[in-house]
Write an enzyme that holds these catalytic residues in place. Structure first.
Site: not given
Length: 819
Positions: A83-84, A271-272, A324, A674
DNA sequence: CCGTGTTCTCTTTTT
DNA sequence: GAGAACACGG
């Protein structure tokens, strides 16, 4: 960010690629340019990057996410789905196609580190910087806006940002003053209630209106809320929640100001998004609203000179993954993302499911775990890069045992060629670091605890910072009072209270009261001390517009005599304090290097908003220790998830929280995902919480992972345990039995065991070890020295033990003797 | 006013 | 087991 960068705004769209110099519309707002015609947000922005190159190598979904244009786009990005990459490419694509100027872009990230990274990656893609972009966290973006618009809000631009500790101190005093403690109100409890209210955009009045007025506790909190807000205002301060909330209120109360930002930002990316709370959602809503047409008449600059019309609402891109979402406790509302399509009409959703981070084994475990959360859209992470290694499970007998396994395993990974910096150890609660650190130190393992923000909580750092705050913001009574008697000037509680009372009676700030100290009626000694302080603060304040932070800080430490006092002290701790202050000076120096125009208030804002993850130094060769929350958004070659036990993960507090069990599962899911190549899940059968050792059971979440994915290691602790037992029996026979029965059959009492090993002041400084020496270790038994590294207190040795294998030990503290 | 010793609370997670 | 809050003596 510099002033220049701020002002570099512009209008409309740059002309499509290939055309000549773009129009430079002139925008003037409130007599002040929001736009500097001489600096076109990224002066000389002339990227020659071919936009088509920017979608090269992306999968079809990623590509669609980069290329889609429309009012609203939701990118559902599973963990590790790039996504980044998509976000940075999307920004670069907008710029390269000349659909937007850098200054028209607002990107919200979760941490400053992520923001810096994103900026760097866009720079890399375009082959040049794109100055003028706002890539910021919610909090730092709001600070920018609040500082810029401070006049209209009636506060000074150099306001203080209060952290939770500052807030709690105020609540504590208010509770005491009002006698609210009889209602068993605690500072933390009140802080939580008020923070929640603010996250819902409830102010003190709103809270009072909505509460149950028949409940005296509620009425008490409402009163505290209102007094707290009054105090913040008087001190020219905002707390974390206010930064967001006040910005929303600013926009709502001043549509013309809102319009400036609605016009400025043409593309907003968040984001997030799954972790946004209501206030943050409202902020985004404000920024993406249509400009009120009635404003065009009074503010002609809002109108696009080329079309004669008001600009369209900004286009919004949000990226997130409801699996998340782990910040419900601070108001994150999962509905912001799950109802995005309802919220923003005409929104498009793109799903990214292919994972580029982890092995299939790790993803299968993650999928299996998260599948137990119901009420979620089905999602399946997959990779085409193979199964990889099995997940390794380990059950230790104690937290120290678990930590020892991790230390051994990290050393092994290190020998296999994995750098320390590519390894992370994660845990649910900060208190778990203790055992890990105790063992890691003994194992001579280079590690760093991320977060905990210990540095800024040290006394000497707090003192120095309080000085800087008091200098930058003379209205901040909290800061001024904190330094009244630092270093000691003979001003005690009584004197401080008198000064505060005098200030309150005369409607002065404490700082102003200091200037009138002679009228209060203290003796000459106190008057002299206070006048001296007052003069010093005034002199240093005068330097704020011109001097660097470093220079001001040095003067504080020198001219108050603070540093001298510490240097002359015989307390060995004070030596470390001096070092910490030197560290603070280098932080200030570094800030000066990065922000040549930066002044004290800028520094204070930046420091107030550092996030845990910001502290990670990618260059350092150290293992990172962090909470699962801090780990969000990060990835590592090898990840150790520790304390996977009932009561810890899921944490026992979540048992009584609605939705707690699902949130804890998401936390576990975040941890699992992660890891790129190696994942370790470990637990301990006994754990000491608050002195007492308790037995624990494996987390329910462990059973949700298909067992064939996990390689449960033969507990390396076996042999150690026999040594524990042996040592325990010795301890008992010597009368050390502490009676804290663990309830776990045959479990050693690690408290006794490790205490003796860890805290006994052992000093092997004189010990000379040579390769081949035979030694005896109190826990590990007999062994032979394989290698010796380093010198002095840092010296470590690799030793092969007959019973427990090879371990690295810090020689100075190891309970060893030569045979 | 200040330093020291004692008792008490505390632990979820964070900008 | 640690840090804060309180009590007491100099």
């Amino acid at each position: 960010m510099t002033q220049l960068e701020f002002f570099s705004s512009d209008f409309g769209q740059p002309k499509p690629e290939g055309s000549s110099a773009p129009i430079e519309p002139k925008i003037v707002s409130r007599g002040e340019p929001l736009f500097d015609p001489n600096n076109f947000g990224g002066a000389g922005f002339t990227s020659n990057t071919n936009p088509d190159d920017l979608v090269e190598g992306l999968n079809p979904q990623q590509r669609a996410a980069v290329e889609y244009r429309g009012p609203a786009l939701l990118i559902v990005a599973g963990a590790g789905s790039g996504k980044t990459r998509v976000l940075t490419h999307r920004i670069a694509h907008l710029l390269a196609k000349r659909e937007a100027w850098p200054s028209q872009i607002l990107a919200i990230t979760f941490t400053n580190k992520a923001a810096a990274e994103m900026r760097e990656r866009v720079r890399h893609l375009l082959g040049q910087g794109a100055d003028g972009m706002w890539i910021k966290t919610f909090h730092s973006a709001c600070v920018m806006i609040l500082r810029r618009e401070s006049e209209r809000l009636g506060h000074d631009a150099n306001f203080t940002i209060y952290d939770s500790g500052d807030s709690r101190a105020i609540f504590k005093r208010l509770i005491k003053e009002m006698g609210a403690d009889i209602h068993k109100l605690t500072p933390a409890g009140v802080a939580a209630v008020i923070s929640n209210a603010k996250n819902e955009l409830n102010d003190a009045d709103g809270f009072a209106r909505n509460m149950d007025a028949s409940d005296p506790v509620q009425r008490m909190i409402a009163e505290i809320f209102s007094r707290y807000q009054a105090e913040l205002r008087r001190n020219n301060a905002f707390d974390f929640d206010d930064l967001i909330g006040e910005t929303v209120f600013l926009f709502r109360n001043h549509p013309d100001i809102a319009a400036q930002y609605q016009r400025k930002f043409r593309h907003i990316l968040v984001d997030e998004y799954q972790d946004t709370n209501h206030a943050q959602y409202a902020l985004i809503r404000e920024l993406t609203m249509s400009i009120d047409p009635s404003l065009a008449e009074h503010y002609p600059d809002l109108v696009d000179p080329r079309t004669g019309a008001l600009p369209e609402p900004a286009s919004l891109t949000v990226v997130g993954d409801s699996d998340q979402s782990i910040y419900a406790f601070r108001g994150a509302d999962i509905r912001n993302i799950s109802e995005f399509e309802k919220d923003f009409v005409g929104a498009k959703t793109i799903l990214l499911e292919q994972n580029y981070r982890s092995t299939q084994n790790i993803l299968s475990a993650a999928n299996a775990v998260i599948a137990n959360n119901f009420d979620r859209p089905n999602k399946n992470l997959w990779t085409d890069s193979g199964d990889g290694e099995k997940i390794v499970g380990f059950t230790g007998y104690s937290a120290h045992d678990e930590a020892q396994f991790i230390a051994d395993e990290i050393n092994r990974l290190h020998r296999e060629g994995i750098s320390y910096r590519d390894i992370a150890v994660m845990y649910r609660t900060n208190s778990q670091t203790r055992a890990l650190e105790e063992i890691f130190i003994r194992a001579a393992m280079p590690y760093r605890v991320v977060g905990g923000t210990k540095f800024y909580e040290r006394q000497e750092i707090k003192d120095a910072m309080a000085y800087l705050v008091a200098i930058a913001n003379a209205r901040d009574d909290l800061a001024t009072r904190r330094i009244l008697n630092v270093p000691k000037r003979g001003i005690g509680d009584a004197t401080e209270t008198q000064i505060a009372n005098f200030a309150a009676q005369n409607d002065l700030s404490v700082r102003q009261a200091l200037a009138h100290v002679s009228t209060i009626g203290f003796g000459p000694k106190i008057n002299g001390a206070i006048t001296q302080l007052s003069d010093l603060l005034n002199e240093l304040e005068a330097l704020v517009p011109t001097d660097t932070v470093e220079s001001i800080l040095r003067q504080v430490l020198d001219r108050t005599g603070y540093l001298e006092t510490l240097r002359n002290s015989r307390d060995p701790q004070d030596e470390a304090r001096v070092e910490n202050l030197e560290e603070l000076i280098s932080v200030a120096k570094e800030f000066g290097r990065n922000n040549p125009e930066g002044r004290l208030p800028d520094f204070l804002n930046e420091v107030a908003l550092v996030a845990a993850a910001d502290e990670i130094d990618d260059e350092s060769g150290t293992v990172s220790l962090m909470t699962l929350h801090t780990a969000k958004g990060l990835e590592y070659e090898a990840v150790f998830l520790t304390g996977i036990e009932e009561g810890l993960l899921p944490h026992k507090m979540s048992f009584i929280t609605p939705g707690g069990m699902a949130e804890e599962r998401r936390l576990f899911y975040v941890g699992i995902t992660r890891a790129r190549k190696r994942l370790y899940l470990s637990l301990a059968l006994t754990r000491t919480t608050f002195g007492e050792s308790d037995s624990s059971t494996p987390s329910r979440y462990l059973q949700e992972i298909p067992q064939h994915l996990i390689d449960w290691r033969e507990s390396g602790a076996r042999s150690q345990v026999s040594s524990f037992r042996y040592r325990e029996s010795i301890a008992e026979s010597q009368g050390y039995r502490d009676g804290s029965g663990s309830g776990y059959g045959g479990t050693p009492k690690e408290k006794t065991e490790w205490k003796s090993a860890v805290t006994s002041v052992r000093n092997n400084e004189g010990l000379q070890l040579e390769v081949g020496d035979r030694i005896r270790h109190a826990d590990f038994g007999d062994g032979r020295v394989l290698t010796v590294m380093g010198e002095g207190p840092r010296q470590s040795a690799e030793i092969h033990f007959e019973r427990v294998g090879t371990k690295r030990l810090l020689v100075k503290v190891a309970p060893i003797e030569k045979l």
